[in-house]
Design an enzyme around this catalytic site. Sequence first.
Site, PDB file in Angstrom:
ATOM      1  N   ASP A  21      38.635  33.718  35.794  1.00  0.00           N
ATOM      2  CA  ASP A  21      39.550  34.081  34.703  1.00  0.00           C
ATOM      3  C   ASP A  21      38.963  35.113  33.756  1.00  0.00           C
ATOM      4  O   ASP A  21      39.262  35.130  32.562  1.00  0.00           O
ATOM      5  CB  ASP A  21      39.969  32.823  33.904  1.00  0.00           C
ATOM      6  CG  ASP A  21      40.605  31.783  34.800  1.00  0.00           C
ATOM      7  OD1 ASP A  21      41.281  32.181  35.763  1.00  0.00           O
ATOM      8  OD2 ASP A  21      40.426  30.585  34.538  1.00  0.00           O
ATOM      9  N   LYS A  24      40.132  39.717  36.178  1.00  0.00           N
ATOM     10  CA  LYS A  24      40.035  40.524  37.406  1.00  0.00           C
ATOM     11  C   LYS A  24      41.375  41.184  37.723  1.00  0.00           C
ATOM     12  O   LYS A  24      41.446  42.367  38.052  1.00  0.00           O
ATOM     13  CB  LYS A  24      39.603  39.640  38.598  1.00  0.00           C
ATOM     14  CG  LYS A  24      38.239  39.005  38.416  1.00  0.00           C
ATOM     15  CD  LYS A  24      37.901  38.040  39.540  1.00  0.00           C
ATOM     16  CE  LYS A  24      38.692  36.751  39.538  1.00  0.00           C
ATOM     17  NZ  LYS A  24      38.435  35.851  38.412  1.00  0.00           N
ATOM     18  N   GLY A  48      44.609  32.592  39.762  1.00  0.00           N
ATOM     19  CA  GLY A  48      45.741  32.985  38.927  1.00  0.00           C
ATOM     20  C   GLY A  48      45.348  34.276  38.248  1.00  0.00           C
ATOM     21  O   GLY A  48      44.461  34.281  37.396  1.00  0.00           O
ATOM     22  N   HIS A  49      45.921  35.388  38.689  1.00  0.00           N
ATOM     23  CA  HIS A  49      45.539  36.707  38.174  1.00  0.00           C
ATOM     24  C   HIS A  49      46.713  37.277  37.384  1.00  0.00           C
ATOM     25  O   HIS A  49      47.774  37.551  37.932  1.00  0.00           O
ATOM     26  CB  HIS A  49      45.156  37.635  39.342  1.00  0.00           C
ATOM     27  CG  HIS A  49      43.936  37.159  40.086  1.00  0.00           C
ATOM     28  ND1 HIS A  49      43.456  37.772  41.206  1.00  0.00           N
ATOM     29  CD2 HIS A  49      43.091  36.124  39.830  1.00  0.00           C
ATOM     30  CE1 HIS A  49      42.367  37.128  41.629  1.00  0.00           C
ATOM     31  NE2 HIS A  49      42.137  36.121  40.813  1.00  0.00           N
ATOM     32  N   GLN A 228      38.285  33.767  41.961  1.00  0.00           N
ATOM     33  CA  GLN A 228      37.254  32.888  41.403  1.00  0.00           C
ATOM     34  C   GLN A 228      36.099  33.761  40.897  1.00  0.00           C
ATOM     35  O   GLN A 228      36.332  34.883  40.504  1.00  0.00           O
ATOM     36  CB  GLN A 228      36.777  31.848  42.449  1.00  0.00           C
ATOM     37  CG  GLN A 228      37.816  30.782  42.779  1.00  0.00           C
ATOM     38  CD  GLN A 228      38.908  31.244  43.709  1.00  0.00           C
ATOM     39  OE1 GLN A 228      38.655  31.736  44.779  1.00  0.00           O
ATOM     40  NE2 GLN A 228      40.154  31.059  43.311  1.00  0.00           N
TER      41      GLN A 228
HETATM   42  P1  GDP Z   1      41.606  36.547  36.433  1.00  0.00           P
HETATM   43  O1  GDP Z   1      41.798  35.241  37.120  1.00  0.00           O
HETATM   44  O2  GDP Z   1      40.174  36.988  36.433  1.00  0.00           O
HETATM   45  O3  GDP Z   1      42.522  37.616  36.946  1.00  0.00           O
HETATM   46  O4  GDP Z   1      41.970  36.303  34.896  1.00  0.00           O
HETATM   47  P2  GDP Z   1      43.268  35.491  34.343  1.00  0.00           P
HETATM   48  O5  GDP Z   1      44.460  36.346  34.509  1.00  0.00           O
HETATM   49  O6  GDP Z   1      43.292  34.123  34.900  1.00  0.00           O
HETATM   50  O7  GDP Z   1      42.861  35.315  32.825  1.00  0.00           O
HETATM   51  C1  GDP Z   1      42.629  36.389  31.980  1.00  0.00           C
HETATM   52  C2  GDP Z   1      43.627  36.316  30.824  1.00  0.00           C
HETATM   53  O8  GDP Z   1      43.214  37.210  29.806  1.00  0.00           O
HETATM   54  C3  GDP Z   1      45.019  36.765  31.214  1.00  0.00           C
HETATM   55  O9  GDP Z   1      45.952  36.070  30.431  1.00  0.00           O
HETATM   56  C4  GDP Z   1      45.025  38.247  30.861  1.00  0.00           C
HETATM   57  O10 GDP Z   1      46.322  38.743  30.557  1.00  0.00           O
HETATM   58  C5  GDP Z   1      44.168  38.250  29.626  1.00  0.00           C
HETATM   59  N1  GDP Z   1      43.351  39.464  29.427  1.00  0.00           N
HETATM   60  C6  GDP Z   1      42.715  40.225  30.355  1.00  0.00           C
HETATM   61  N2  GDP Z   1      41.971  41.181  29.736  1.00  0.00           N
HETATM   62  C7  GDP Z   1      42.152  40.999  28.407  1.00  0.00           C
HETATM   63  C8  GDP Z   1      41.604  41.655  27.244  1.00  0.00           C
HETATM   64  O11 GDP Z   1      40.799  42.573  27.315  1.00  0.00           O
HETATM   65  N3  GDP Z   1      42.016  41.169  26.036  1.00  0.00           N
HETATM   66  C9  GDP Z   1      42.884  40.121  25.908  1.00  0.00           C
HETATM   67  N4  GDP Z   1      43.222  39.704  24.700  1.00  0.00           N
HETATM   68  N5  GDP Z   1      43.403  39.490  26.981  1.00  0.00           N
HETATM   69  C10 GDP Z   1      43.028  39.926  28.213  1.00  0.00           C
HETATM   70  P1  IMO Z   2      40.647  32.997  39.325  1.00  0.00           P
HETATM   71  O1  IMO Z   2      40.717  33.845  40.574  1.00  0.00           O
HETATM   72  C1  IMO Z   2      38.944  29.592  37.246  1.00  0.00           C
HETATM   73  C2  IMO Z   2      37.893  26.112  39.681  1.00  0.00           C
HETATM   74  C3  IMO Z   2      38.690  24.843  39.462  1.00  0.00           C
HETATM   75  C4  IMO Z   2      37.624  23.812  39.773  1.00  0.00           C
HETATM   76  C5  IMO Z   2      36.859  24.443  40.923  1.00  0.00           C
HETATM   77  C6  IMO Z   2      37.302  23.979  42.304  1.00  0.00           C
HETATM   78  O2  IMO Z   2      41.924  32.912  38.593  1.00  0.00           O
HETATM   79  O3  IMO Z   2      39.486  33.390  38.487  1.00  0.00           O
HETATM   80  P2  IMO Z   2      39.457  24.462  43.775  1.00  0.00           P
HETATM   81  O4  IMO Z   2      40.907  24.207  43.510  1.00  0.00           O
HETATM   82  O5  IMO Z   2      39.133  25.869  44.077  1.00  0.00           O
HETATM   83  O6  IMO Z   2      38.884  23.528  44.810  1.00  0.00           O
HETATM   84  O7  IMO Z   2      38.717  24.060  42.396  1.00  0.00           O
HETATM   85  O8  IMO Z   2      37.076  25.838  40.810  1.00  0.00           O
HETATM   86  N1  IMO Z   2      38.694  27.308  40.000  1.00  0.00           N
HETATM   87  C7  IMO Z   2      38.923  28.305  39.140  1.00  0.00           C
HETATM   88  N2  IMO Z   2      38.584  28.443  37.833  1.00  0.00           N
HETATM   89  N3  IMO Z   2      39.573  30.590  37.888  1.00  0.00           N
HETATM   90  C8  IMO Z   2      39.892  30.500  39.183  1.00  0.00           C
HETATM   91  O9  IMO Z   2      40.410  31.519  39.887  1.00  0.00           O
HETATM   92  C9  IMO Z   2      39.604  29.302  39.858  1.00  0.00           C
HETATM   93  N4  IMO Z   2      39.794  28.859  41.130  1.00  0.00           N
HETATM   94  C10 IMO Z   2      39.215  27.655  41.200  1.00  0.00           C
HETATM   95  O10 IMO Z   2      39.155  24.756  38.136  1.00  0.00           O
HETATM   96  O11 IMO Z   2      36.740  23.686  38.688  1.00  0.00           O
HETATM   97 MG    MG Z   3      42.606  33.375  36.745  1.00  0.00          MG
END
Ligand code: GDP
Ligand code: IMO
Ligand code: MG
Length: 428
Positions: A21, A24, A48-49, A228
């Site tokens: 998270d 990416k 979840g991206h 991840q």
């Molecule tokens: P990912 O799994 O690495 O793609 O990241 P996620 O989407 O799960 O979580 C990142 C969260 O931060 C999302 O809600 C993005 O919209 C938000 N986000 C990403 N970059 C920034 C940033 O530079 N500033 C802020 N405030 N939010 C960001």
């Molecule tokens: P993105 O791509 C954050 C975590 C789960 C748990 C562990 C194992 O959005 O960064 P799983 O369901 O994969 O067997 O869970 O890994 N986890 C993540 N945490 N971002 C993710 O993906 C994750 N995918 C799995 O919360 O701790």
């Molecule tokens: Mg994510």
Amino acid sequence: MHKLLTALGANVAIIGAQWGDEGKGKLVDAVSGNFDFVCRFSGGANAGHTIVVDGTQFVFHLLPSGLLHKNTVGVVGNGTVVDLPDLLKEITDLEKSGLANVSDRVKISLRAQILMEYHKKIDQELERRKGDQKIGTTGRGIGPAYADKVSRIGIRCEDLLDRDLLREKIENNCTFHNKLLGLNLDPEKEIEALEAVREQVKPMLCDTRKFLHDQIAAGKKVLFEGAQAHQLDIDHGTYPFVTSSPVSIGGVCTGLGVPPKNINGVIGIAKAYCTRVGAGPFPSELENETGELIRKNGHEFGATTGRPRRCGWFDAVVTRNSIETAGVDTVNLTKLDVLSGMPELKVVTKYTLDGQELFTVPTTRKANQKLELEFETFPGWEEDLSGVRKFEDLPENAKNYVLGLERLCGVPIRAIGVGPDRNDLIFR
Ligand code: GDP
Ligand code: IMO
Ligand code: MG
């Protein structure tokens, strides 16, 4: 050519450097216009991206996050575990939101594992049995799907093409898991679910390894989208509190069949602080008001499960470890804007256990309780950063924080996130 990519070569990987998270998806989307193909190589719909374009939010789970660009083709590699009904729903949802021909732009490896309904049931059952030792998985069936893969009983996308074989494998697997776990998995329901999607999925299936090899040889550009992050890697992460696949750079080679020489650059993504969802060690965690404040300001709630993310200070030991392992060339530091208003910021610079320096997060509870942390403290800033587009225009303390992290991480930070939108980025 995008500024961030000039020094990196044709084919680039984007890898999470903390616990996931990091943002990416946002960077994948921001640079995807420069690539012909965007490929997922590991994981499944546990990811979840999130991407925000002019205020509209899109969340990608298994589809590559580059698909918002109309000419980009998404590849779901052999290293992934694919929940087919879920994937079709993701495609339909994107098409409903106005994006044309998504299904024509998705290629799924014949060798990708099919994530079955029963994998989700097993995931939930195993978590239940672990009680307070549970991993805190996403409940998406990821671990059991990879367990079947390495036990050599997994069902692959190519098996969709042979009805009798598919039935036989599903029946055997349900019998096996029912005996082992005392479950009541119904093979007929599983078969029905796959029959319902077979015809829609078939045109997307291909030998993605050969396809990518030929495209790269023809000079096309490929982006490898990590899911991840390093600390969740099955080998390099905080085992057993990890996901079940290789999510760092090695996963690109095994999960797509692309050789190392075709990975020409690596971008590591790191938040300006740390978060983690689920259980497991997190040395810099802030279980106090400061952690609450970061969670609130950063909207730190899971994109897949909605769970509150645990928050803590930036950890340079963790990030350096990820950078070394993935061969990161440059870092995209994200969510710097979230730290506005904090009086001071701390960064973990060193771990010591029983007088010995450690270069990785220890995995046992005992070792983590004894782990000693050293910090460097930086003064904070008050200003809102969301409108800033040039490094020079950042408040002096924000600049110093970025430069401090760059020094501690040992690679240049060439992109800085200051908001969730596609354009909320500073390039240096
Ligand atoms: P990912 O799994 O690495 O793609 O990241 P996620 O989407 O799960 O979580 C990142 C969260 O931060 C999302 O809600 C993005 O919209 C938000 N986000 C990403 N970059 C920034 C940033 O530079 N500033 C802020 N405030 N939010 C960001
Ligand atoms: P993105 O791509 C954050 C975590 C789960 C748990 C562990 C194992 O959005 O960064 P799983 O369901 O994969 O067997 O869970 O890994 N986890 C993540 N945490 N971002 C993710 O993906 C994750 N995918 C799995 O919360 O701790
Ligand atoms: Mg994510």
